[in-house]
Design a protein around this motif. Structure first.
Motif, short mmCIF file in Angstrom:
data_model
loop_
_atom_site.label_atom_id
_atom_site.label_comp_id
_atom_site.label_asym_id
_atom_site.label_seq_id
_atom_site.Cartn_x
_atom_site.Cartn_y
_atom_site.Cartn_z
N VAL A 146 -13.33 10.08 -3.18
CA VAL A 146 -12.36 10.95 -3.08
C VAL A 146 -11.21 10.75 -2.63
O VAL A 146 -10.22 10.61 -3.38
CB VAL A 146 -12.83 12.55 -4.05
CG1 VAL A 146 -11.57 13.44 -3.91
CG2 VAL A 146 -14.67 12.82 -4.61
N MET A 147 -11.50 10.84 -1.53
CA MET A 147 -9.89 10.97 -0.72
C MET A 147 -9.78 9.41 -0.56
O MET A 147 -8.21 8.95 -0.72
CB MET A 147 -9.85 11.44 0.52
CG MET A 147 -10.41 13.12 0.68
SD MET A 147 -11.12 14.20 1.51
CE MET A 147 -9.53 13.86 2.99
N GLY A 148 -10.80 8.29 -0.91
CA GLY A 148 -9.89 7.05 -0.58
C GLY A 148 -9.18 6.84 -1.96
O GLY A 148 -8.48 6.08 -2.01
N GLU A 149 -10.01 7.39 -3.14
CA GLU A 149 -9.14 7.27 -4.03
C GLU A 149 -7.96 7.51 -4.42
O GLU A 149 -7.22 6.80 -5.07
CB GLU A 149 -10.19 7.99 -5.51
CG GLU A 149 -11.45 5.97 -5.94
CD GLU A 149 -12.01 6.94 -6.66
OE1 GLU A 149 -11.43 7.63 -7.73
OE2 GLU A 149 -13.02 6.86 -7.51
N GLY B 29 -7.58 7.78 5.37
CA GLY B 29 -6.25 7.03 5.33
C GLY B 29 -6.09 6.69 6.73
O GLY B 29 -6.56 6.56 7.55
N ASN B 30 -4.62 6.44 6.85
CA ASN B 30 -3.89 5.48 8.34
C ASN B 30 -3.37 7.04 8.91
O ASN B 30 -1.97 6.73 9.39
CB ASN B 30 -2.92 4.65 8.10
CG ASN B 30 -2.28 4.11 9.17
OD1 ASN B 30 -2.92 3.82 10.11
ND2 ASN B 30 -1.64 3.50 9.13
N PRO B 31 -3.95 7.95 9.87
CA PRO B 31 -3.24 8.74 10.71
C PRO B 31 -3.02 8.56 11.91
O PRO B 31 -2.88 9.30 12.98
CB PRO B 31 -4.32 10.09 10.66
CG PRO B 31 -5.72 9.28 10.30
CD PRO B 31 -5.75 8.06 9.86
N ALA B 32 -2.21 7.28 12.53
CA ALA B 32 -2.58 6.70 13.94
C ALA B 32 -1.84 7.22 14.47
O ALA B 32 -1.22 7.46 15.51
CB ALA B 32 -2.10 5.01 13.40
N SER B 33 -0.19 7.72 13.73
CA SER B 33 0.04 8.23 14.55
C SER B 33 0.88 9.68 13.98
O SER B 33 1.86 10.04 14.59
CB SER B 33 2.21 7.46 14.51
OG SER B 33 2.26 7.78 12.21
N VAL C 255 -1.83 9.16 4.40
CA VAL C 255 -3.24 10.22 4.43
C VAL C 255 -4.10 11.23 4.12
O VAL C 255 -2.70 11.88 3.19
CB VAL C 255 -2.85 10.71 6.11
CG1 VAL C 255 -3.61 11.41 7.13
CG2 VAL C 255 -2.30 9.49 7.31
N ALA C 256 -4.63 11.54 3.94
CA ALA C 256 -5.21 12.71 3.03
C ALA C 256 -6.27 13.40 3.73
O ALA C 256 -7.17 12.99 4.63
CB ALA C 256 -6.73 12.01 1.55
N SER D 251 -9.75 25.93 1.67
CA SER D 251 -9.70 25.11 2.31
C SER D 251 -8.58 24.72 1.43
O SER D 251 -8.14 24.81 0.05
CB SER D 251 -10.95 23.56 1.84
OG SER D 251 -11.29 24.35 0.85
N LEU D 252 -7.91 23.28 1.64
CA LEU D 252 -6.61 22.72 1.51
C LEU D 252 -6.75 21.05 1.71
O LEU D 252 -7.26 20.76 2.44
CB LEU D 252 -5.72 22.78 2.40
CG LEU D 252 -4.96 24.62 2.24
CD1 LEU D 252 -4.02 24.40 3.70
CD2 LEU D 252 -4.17 24.51 1.13
N LEU D 253 -5.97 20.64 0.23
CA LEU D 253 -5.51 19.33 0.63
C LEU D 253 -4.32 18.60 0.76
O LEU D 253 -3.19 19.52 0.34
CB LEU D 253 -5.95 18.84 -0.66
CG LEU D 253 -6.47 16.99 -0.86
CD1 LEU D 253 -7.34 16.30 -0.03
CD2 LEU D 253 -6.83 17.00 -2.36
N VAL D 254 -4.24 18.20 2.13
CA VAL D 254 -3.13 18.12 2.54
C VAL D 254 -3.04 16.35 2.52
O VAL D 254 -3.66 15.81 3.10
CB VAL D 254 -3.09 18.84 3.91
CG1 VAL D 254 -1.21 18.12 4.51
CG2 VAL D 254 -3.03 20.10 4.28
#
Lengths: 158, 203
Positions: free
Chosen positions: A18-21, A45-49, A30-31, A99-102
């Motif tokens: 779901v989050m990837g889509e 996602g890509n939360p590297a930073s 990022v999700a 919960s929340l989706l950010v």
């Protein structure tokens, strides 16, 4: 206000889908699925930073604070919150009571498009949380291996 | 309430340091952050403080700390403080959401006793607004600032703040010197894990 349920691998697999889509369709970076007490439950996602643990805590408390503020003016319907940045913006969408989706996205994308994709994603996550809650609502943690004397001094001073 | 993630083998718990203004809640967190032994750097997160320009806590201080408290499970402790000033009571309620364990940081000076009592009452009231009951939540008392002059005897502090059917553990501390800080943290984590143990056994 119930408790956030325990998740198993099957739940995480669905969250990944779901989050990837959501990220693919919306082009967000990022999700995060965040429990409203401040816990980071899952990230895609890509939360590297980004320090996602701190981000989740700040996001949930900010959301709770604004919700509290809305209640003071008798505004009970509060489903999302948006922070506009210069390079990246953040949208927080309510999933359920707990919960929340950010979603963090570059500013060339519009918040309208982000809401368009994030809302059904939040609904799909909410449905999964219901499934997880019904699976084992009272299941505790197996602590049979825990020796209470081992935790006399869990944290030591340097 | 604690989050158990069976898939990633993680347990997340929230500990809130609560107490009157300037009692040393932020100092407790700063001392833990500065002095805790960690097996690897990633076990200790960054400390985040949402403070006013005069360094008073506006919303909360926070830092995450990991430990292997339970075999096979990574336990993530989220340590929070609340703002001590009464005008920020609404934000205290927000920070208390989902709390698992509480450290009540009292100021030991005689002239702060009324403020300690008042703040403890607010804690109970704030928990009630969240449908929580202090009796159901592990908590400890920390009598801080023992290094200062004009502090009340421990027996008096216990009589004023810890005079219930079941007395909770209390600790003398001088957080600015890191005295009593780790003893307090270790006791609340121990009580939390015992609670999980007992709750698990009942199910």
């Amino acid at each position: 206000m119930g408790q956030f349920p325990q998740l198993i691998q099957e739940d995480l697999d669905l969250l990944n889908v779901v989050m990837g889509e959501l990220l693919t369709k919306s082009e967000a970076h990022v999700a995060l699925l965040v429990e409203k007490a401040g816990y980071l439950i899952h990230q895609c996602g890509n939360p590297a930073s980004i320090d996602t643990t701190t981000f989740a805590t700040l996001g949930s408390n900010a959301y709770n604070a604004v919700q509290f503020m809305a209640q003071l003016v008798n505004e009970s319907k509060f489903t999302s919150m948006y922070q506009q940045g210069e390079n990246f913006s953040t949208l927080m969408v309510n999933v359920d009571d707990n919960s929340l989706l950010v979603v963090v996205f570059p500013t060339h994308l519009t918040v309208g498009s982000m809401k368009y994709y994030a809302t059904p994603a939040a609904q799909a996550i909410a449905q999964r949380i219901v499934v997880a809650s019904e699976r084992a609502p009272g299941k505790g943690l197996d602590l049979s291996d825990l020796n209470p004397t081992d935790v006399q001094a869990l944290f030591k001073k340097q | 309430m604690a989050i158990i993630n069976q898939a990633t083998k993680e347990l997340q718990v929230k500990i809130v340091y609560y107490g009157p203004a300037k009692s040393g809640k932020t100092t407790n967190l700063e001392q833990v952050h500065a002095n805790v032994q960690v097996p690897e750097a990633t076990a200790k997160g960054k400390m985040t403080s949402l403070a006013t320009s005069s360094d008073r806590t506006l919303f909360f201080d926070f830092f995450p700390l990991e430990a292997v408290a339970i075999k096979g499970f990574k336990t993530k402790f989220a340590l929070f403080t609340v703002p001590g000033q009464v005008i920020y009571n609404a934000t205290r309620q927000i920070v208390l959401r989902g709390v698992d364990g509480i450290v009540f940081v009292a100021d030991s000076q005689y002239d702060k006793m009324e403020e300690n009592v008042e703040t403890f009452k607010h804690l109970e009231e704030n928990l009630k607004t969240l449908n929580l009951n202090l009796e159901d939540i592990p908590y400890v008392m920390q009598y801080n600032k023992r290094d200062l002059a004009d502090v009340a005897p421990i027996e008096y502090m216990d009589f004023v703040l810890n005079n219930r059917e079941v007395q909770v553990p209390s600790f003398e501390a001088s957080a600015s010197n890191c005295d009593g800080v780790f003893e307090t943290l270790n006791m609340i984590t121990r009580m939390l894990l015992h609670k999980f143990l007992n709750d698990g056994a009942r199910k």
